[in-house]
Design a protein around this motif. Structure first.
Motif, PDB file in Angstrom:
ATOM      1  N   TYR A   1      -3.403  -7.840 -10.047  1.00 20.05           N
ATOM      2  CA  TYR A   1      -3.976  -7.559  -8.724  1.00 20.05           C
ATOM      3  C   TYR A   1      -3.121  -6.520  -8.013  1.00 20.05           C
ATOM      4  O   TYR A   1      -1.895  -6.570  -8.069  1.00 20.05           O
ATOM      5  CB  TYR A   1      -4.020  -8.823  -7.870  1.00 20.05           C
ATOM      6  N   ASP A   2      -3.765  -5.610  -7.321  1.00 22.96           N
ATOM      7  CA  ASP A   2      -3.088  -4.599  -6.507  1.00 22.96           C
ATOM      8  C   ASP A   2      -3.114  -4.986  -5.040  1.00 22.96           C
ATOM      9  O   ASP A   2      -4.064  -5.629  -4.572  1.00 22.96           O
ATOM     10  CB  ASP A   2      -3.786  -3.236  -6.625  1.00 22.96           C
ATOM     11  N   ASN A   3      -2.091  -4.574  -4.319  1.00 26.88           N
ATOM     12  CA  ASN A   3      -2.035  -4.692  -2.855  1.00 26.88           C
ATOM     13  C   ASN A   3      -2.299  -6.112  -2.357  1.00 26.88           C
ATOM     14  O   ASN A   3      -3.078  -6.318  -1.429  1.00 26.88           O
ATOM     15  CB  ASN A   3      -3.039  -3.720  -2.204  1.00 26.88           C
ATOM     16  N   VAL A   4      -1.624  -7.100  -2.960  1.00 26.70           N
ATOM     17  CA  VAL A   4      -1.894  -8.478  -2.596  1.00 26.70           C
ATOM     18  C   VAL A   4      -1.206  -8.910  -1.318  1.00 26.70           C
ATOM     19  O   VAL A   4      -1.712  -9.779  -0.619  1.00 26.70           O
ATOM     20  CB  VAL A   4      -1.542  -9.456  -3.732  1.00 26.70           C
ATOM     21  N   HIS A   5      -0.078  -8.346  -1.011  1.00 32.01           N
ATOM     22  CA  HIS A   5       0.591  -8.675   0.250  1.00 32.01           C
ATOM     23  C   HIS A   5       1.209  -7.406   0.789  1.00 32.01           C
ATOM     24  O   HIS A   5       1.976  -6.741   0.099  1.00 32.01           O
ATOM     25  CB  HIS A   5       1.659  -9.739   0.076  1.00 32.01           C
ATOM     26  N   CYS A   6       0.843  -7.073   1.991  1.00 32.99           N
ATOM     27  CA  CYS A   6       1.378  -5.886   2.643  1.00 32.99           C
ATOM     28  C   CYS A   6       2.114  -6.354   3.887  1.00 32.99           C
ATOM     29  O   CYS A   6       1.506  -6.913   4.799  1.00 32.99           O
ATOM     30  CB  CYS A   6       0.261  -4.920   3.009  1.00 32.99           C
TER      31      CYS A   6
ATOM     32  N   SER B   1       5.298  -2.202   2.978  1.00 35.65           N
ATOM     33  CA  SER B   1       4.538  -1.761   1.804  1.00 35.65           C
ATOM     34  C   SER B   1       3.802  -2.955   1.208  1.00 35.65           C
ATOM     35  O   SER B   1       4.037  -4.090   1.594  1.00 35.65           O
ATOM     36  CB  SER B   1       5.474  -1.187   0.742  1.00 35.65           C
ATOM     37  N   CYS B   2       2.962  -2.660   0.230  1.00 37.99           N
ATOM     38  CA  CYS B   2       2.224  -3.701  -0.478  1.00 37.99           C
ATOM     39  C   CYS B   2       2.881  -3.957  -1.832  1.00 37.99           C
ATOM     40  O   CYS B   2       3.685  -3.153  -2.304  1.00 37.99           O
ATOM     41  CB  CYS B   2       0.784  -3.259  -0.698  1.00 37.99           C
ATOM     42  N   ILE B   3       2.502  -5.080  -2.458  1.00 35.34           N
ATOM     43  CA  ILE B   3       2.970  -5.366  -3.812  1.00 35.34           C
ATOM     44  C   ILE B   3       1.775  -5.540  -4.741  1.00 35.34           C
ATOM     45  O   ILE B   3       0.668  -5.863  -4.304  1.00 35.34           O
ATOM     46  CB  ILE B   3       3.882  -6.610  -3.872  1.00 35.34           C
ATOM     47  N   ASP B   4       2.026  -5.301  -6.034  1.00 34.10           N
ATOM     48  CA  ASP B   4       1.067  -5.544  -7.105  1.00 34.10           C
ATOM     49  C   ASP B   4       1.652  -6.670  -7.950  1.00 34.10           C
ATOM     50  O   ASP B   4       2.869  -6.747  -8.123  1.00 34.10           O
ATOM     51  CB  ASP B   4       0.884  -4.305  -7.973  1.00 34.10           C
ATOM     52  N   ILE B   5       0.785  -7.521  -8.489  1.00 32.51           N
ATOM     53  CA  ILE B   5       1.253  -8.668  -9.270  1.00 32.51           C
ATOM     54  C   ILE B   5       0.428  -8.822 -10.537  1.00 32.51           C
ATOM     55  O   ILE B   5      -0.700  -8.319 -10.623  1.00 32.51           O
ATOM     56  CB  ILE B   5       1.177  -9.983  -8.455  1.00 32.51           C
TER      57      ILE B   5
ATOM     58  N   LEU C   1      10.364 -13.846  -9.417  1.00 35.24           N
ATOM     59  CA  LEU C   1      10.680 -12.427  -9.315  1.00 35.24           C
ATOM     60  C   LEU C   1      10.731 -12.068  -7.841  1.00 35.24           C
ATOM     61  O   LEU C   1       9.857 -12.475  -7.069  1.00 35.24           O
ATOM     62  CB  LEU C   1       9.596 -11.569  -9.962  1.00 35.24           C
ATOM     63  N   TYR C   2      11.719 -11.289  -7.455  1.00 34.26           N
ATOM     64  CA  TYR C   2      11.863 -10.881  -6.060  1.00 34.26           C
ATOM     65  C   TYR C   2      11.604  -9.384  -5.947  1.00 34.26           C
ATOM     66  O   TYR C   2      12.151  -8.596  -6.717  1.00 34.26           O
ATOM     67  CB  TYR C   2      13.263 -11.214  -5.550  1.00 34.26           C
ATOM     68  N   VAL C   3      10.738  -9.013  -5.007  1.00 29.60           N
ATOM     69  CA  VAL C   3      10.374  -7.614  -4.795  1.00 29.60           C
ATOM     70  C   VAL C   3      10.581  -7.282  -3.320  1.00 29.60           C
ATOM     71  O   VAL C   3       9.980  -7.917  -2.441  1.00 29.60           O
ATOM     72  CB  VAL C   3       8.907  -7.346  -5.190  1.00 29.60           C
ATOM     73  N   TYR C   4      11.414  -6.292  -3.069  1.00 28.92           N
ATOM     74  CA  TYR C   4      11.672  -5.833  -1.708  1.00 28.92           C
ATOM     75  C   TYR C   4      10.631  -4.782  -1.353  1.00 28.92           C
ATOM     76  O   TYR C   4      10.546  -3.731  -2.001  1.00 28.92           O
ATOM     77  CB  TYR C   4      13.081  -5.245  -1.626  1.00 28.92           C
ATOM     78  N   ALA C   5       9.804  -5.066  -0.345  1.00 35.91           N
ATOM     79  CA  ALA C   5       8.715  -4.151  -0.001  1.00 35.91           C
ATOM     80  C   ALA C   5       8.326  -4.246   1.467  1.00 35.91           C
ATOM     81  O   ALA C   5       7.144  -4.336   1.789  1.00 35.91           O
ATOM     82  CB  ALA C   5       7.508  -4.429  -0.893  1.00 35.91           C
ATOM     83  N   PRO C   6       9.282  -4.198   2.405  1.00 36.76           N
ATOM     84  CA  PRO C   6       8.882  -4.256   3.817  1.00 36.76           C
ATOM     85  C   PRO C   6       8.064  -3.016   4.184  1.00 36.76           C
ATOM     86  O   PRO C   6       8.397  -1.902   3.782  1.00 36.76           O
ATOM     87  CB  PRO C   6      10.212  -4.298   4.565  1.00 36.76           C
TER      88      PRO C   6
END
Length: 150
Positions: A144-149, A125-129, A118-123
């Motif tokens: 998990y919330d906010n795993v990569h910002c 910002s953070c991602i949830d997985i 899955l690809y998520v565009y989030a420059p």
């Protein structure tokens, strides 16, 4: 066999309830389990987060990042040393606060080793997985919330 759409809804519901309490939890390395980059050569591996199953780690959610285009890539996979056969593996990801994207939750999809990419565009910002799977011995789901910002 459980209804795949119901499982996807349950995964997203589980993540919505559980992820707030999981912010800041980190997993140990997944070095004992083979990890394959299905995202593409431009994506660098960041980290694996565990998918809980019984009293152990039944799988992992792997996150990769492409610092050139700002996309994250997420894959859910089983831990082959713990799970000898699984079906209906599902992965979910979103820009934090956004709409969930999922893979493995559509009719006819029965992934047995991994779901994604899955690809998520989030420059900036953070991602949830999230990830889940079913086995003959039950299933596991973790979010998990906010795993990569980035």
């Amino acid at each position: 066999m459980s209804n795949v759409r119901t499982r996807a809804a349950a995964l997203l519901g589980t993540m919505a309830l559980a992820t707030g309490a999981l912010v800041g939890i980190s997993a140990g390395p997944a070095s004992a389990i083979p990890r394959t980059n299905y995202c593409g050569s431009a994506y660098g591996f960041l980290k694996s987060w565990p998918i809980n199953w019984r009293a152990s780690t039944g799988g992992y959610i792997d996150v990769y990042y492409n610092n050139t285009n700002g996309y994250n890539c997420v894959i859910a996979r089983t831990n082959d040393s713990v799970i000898d056969s699984a079906w209906d593996i599902v992965v979910a990801a979103r820009k934090s606060g956004g709409t969930w994207k999922t893979d493995g939750d559509k009719p006819g999809q029965h992934y047995t080793k991994y779901a994604g990419p899955l690809y998520v565009y989030a420059p900036g910002s953070c991602i949830d997985i999230g990830g889940s799977f079913e086995t003959s011995g039950g299933g596991g789901a973790t979010g998990y919330d906010n795993v990569h910002c980035g």
